[in-house]
Design a protein around this motif. Structure first.
Motif, PDB file in Angstrom:
ATOM      1  N   GLY A   9       0.847  -0.937   0.371  1.00 37.43           N
ATOM      2  CA  GLY A   9       0.301  -0.239   0.491  1.00 37.43           C
ATOM      3  C   GLY A   9       0.898   0.843  -0.032  1.00 37.43           C
ATOM      4  O   GLY A   9       1.998   1.600   0.288  1.00 37.43           O
ATOM      5  N   GLY A  12       1.723   6.013   4.738  1.00 36.72           N
ATOM      6  CA  GLY A  12       0.209   6.364   5.316  1.00 36.72           C
ATOM      7  C   GLY A  12       0.601   8.030   5.829  1.00 36.72           C
ATOM      8  O   GLY A  12       1.491   8.244   6.127  1.00 36.72           O
ATOM      9  N   ARG A 103      -7.209   4.511  12.288  1.00 39.84           N
ATOM     10  CA  ARG A 103      -6.869   3.552  12.021  1.00 39.84           C
ATOM     11  C   ARG A 103      -8.196   2.692  12.415  1.00 39.84           C
ATOM     12  O   ARG A 103      -9.286   2.728  13.315  1.00 39.84           O
ATOM     13  N   GLU A 149      -5.852   3.607   7.660  1.00 44.31           N
ATOM     14  CA  GLU A 149      -4.814   2.684   8.010  1.00 44.31           C
ATOM     15  C   GLU A 149      -5.849   1.619   8.589  1.00 44.31           C
ATOM     16  O   GLU A 149      -6.256   2.009   9.373  1.00 44.31           O
ATOM     17  N   ALA A 187      -3.059  -2.112   5.535  1.00 43.00           N
ATOM     18  CA  ALA A 187      -1.829  -1.220   5.865  1.00 43.00           C
ATOM     19  C   ALA A 187      -0.844  -3.306   7.187  1.00 43.00           C
ATOM     20  O   ALA A 187      -0.425  -2.494   6.729  1.00 43.00           O
ATOM     21  N   GLY A 216       0.169   1.465  13.790  1.00 36.30           N
ATOM     22  CA  GLY A 216      -0.283   0.996  12.495  1.00 36.30           C
ATOM     23  C   GLY A 216       0.834   0.375  11.794  1.00 36.30           C
ATOM     24  O   GLY A 216       0.390   0.239  10.668  1.00 36.30           O
ATOM     25  N   ARG A 217       0.725  -0.693  12.676  1.00 39.28           N
ATOM     26  CA  ARG A 217       1.495  -2.305  12.243  1.00 39.28           C
ATOM     27  C   ARG A 217       1.004  -2.971  13.368  1.00 39.28           C
ATOM     28  O   ARG A 217       1.436  -2.956  14.693  1.00 39.28           O
ATOM     29  N   THR A 230       4.333  -5.954   9.302  1.00 36.41           N
ATOM     30  CA  THR A 230       3.941  -4.980   7.956  1.00 36.41           C
ATOM     31  C   THR A 230       4.374  -4.465   7.974  1.00 36.41           C
ATOM     32  O   THR A 230       5.830  -4.780   7.674  1.00 36.41           O
ATOM     33  N   ARG A 231       4.656  -3.083   7.413  1.00 34.73           N
ATOM     34  CA  ARG A 231       5.323  -2.571   6.390  1.00 34.73           C
ATOM     35  C   ARG A 231       6.812  -1.713   7.412  1.00 34.73           C
ATOM     36  O   ARG A 231       6.113  -1.366   8.304  1.00 34.73           O
TER      37      ARG A 231
END
Length: 231
Positions: A9, A12, A103, A149, A187, A216-217, A230-231
């Motif tokens: 993706g 963010g 989120r 996200e 995300a 966010g992960r 995650t990323r």
């Protein structure tokens, strides 16, 4: 074993700090079903609110409107939705992009559409089990809302009535297959050892949800070296 993946993706956006979480229950579930998870989120420092809706006799539009009303004009908020509740939350954000949501964590939400729902919809009598949300469950989420996200926690413990009516290829939680929870733009995506309803009571699912809301992960699983969260 828990498996986590890096989602494909874009970068963010800068997100405001949110200390409030709105929880949205799933099909055939009362708001009370979200209490255990809400308690764990509360212990992590979040203020929690649970929105209820009539998942069988109520319409999708009515449920989505209730979610929007609970979010509109409020502080920055995270959302956690279980199964159908995740679809309701994402539809609310898609239809009103200005809602102050940072989120979203989905728990076992069939973003690609539910195979069980498609099977049940072949007959008028069994379609009644899905209520007025049948169309949304069959279709899933066509596109994730922009600027938010979204993380997915899927289950892989195959215990549930869905396995009696639909054939699953690959891992599933008894109601939703892991493949049905994957869409481009997430995300993060993580799989835990829990059944569909068990996702609401799983300590590991709660831990993963809290980590995603904070960062966010999803965190790297200690037992799975080499699997990035995650990323």
């Amino acid at each position: 074993m828990l498996r986590a993946e890096t989602a494909k993706g874009g970068p963010g956006r800068a997100l405001p700090t949110a200390t409030r979480v709105l929880l949205v229950h799933g099909l055939w579930m009362p708001p009370l079903a979200m209490r255990r998870l809400a308690s764990r989120l509360g212990a992590a420092g979040y203020g929690t609110d649970i929105v209820g809706y009539r998942s069988i006799v109520g319409s999708t539009d009515s449920a989505v409107r209730r979610v929007r009303e609970r979010l509109r004009d409020g502080p920055a908020t995270h959302v956690v939705g279980h199964s159908l509740g995740g679809l309701m939350a994402l539809e609310a954000l898609r239809s009103e992009p200005t809602l102050p949501v940072t989120r979203v964590v989905c728990l076992g939400t069939p973003l690609c559409g539910s195979g069980v729902a498609k099977t049940l919809s072949r007959h008028a009598l069994t379609t009644l089990y899905l209520g007025r949300s049948a169309a949304l469950l069959r279709a899933g989420c066509v596109a994730l809302p922009e600027g938010v996200e979204v993380g997915m926690i899927a289950g892989r413990r195959p215990r549930g009535l869905g396995a009696l009516v639909a054939r699953f290829d690959g891992a599933h939680d008894g109601t939703v297959s892991v493949d049905e929870t994957r869409v481009p733009g997430l995300a993060g995506h993580v799989v835990v050892d829990a059944s569909h309803s068990g996702l609401l009571f799983s300590a590991e699912a709660a831990r993963q949800a809290i980590a995603f809301l904070e960062q966010g992960r999803f965190p790297r699983s200690p037992g799975c070296p080499g699997e990035a969260a995650t990323r």
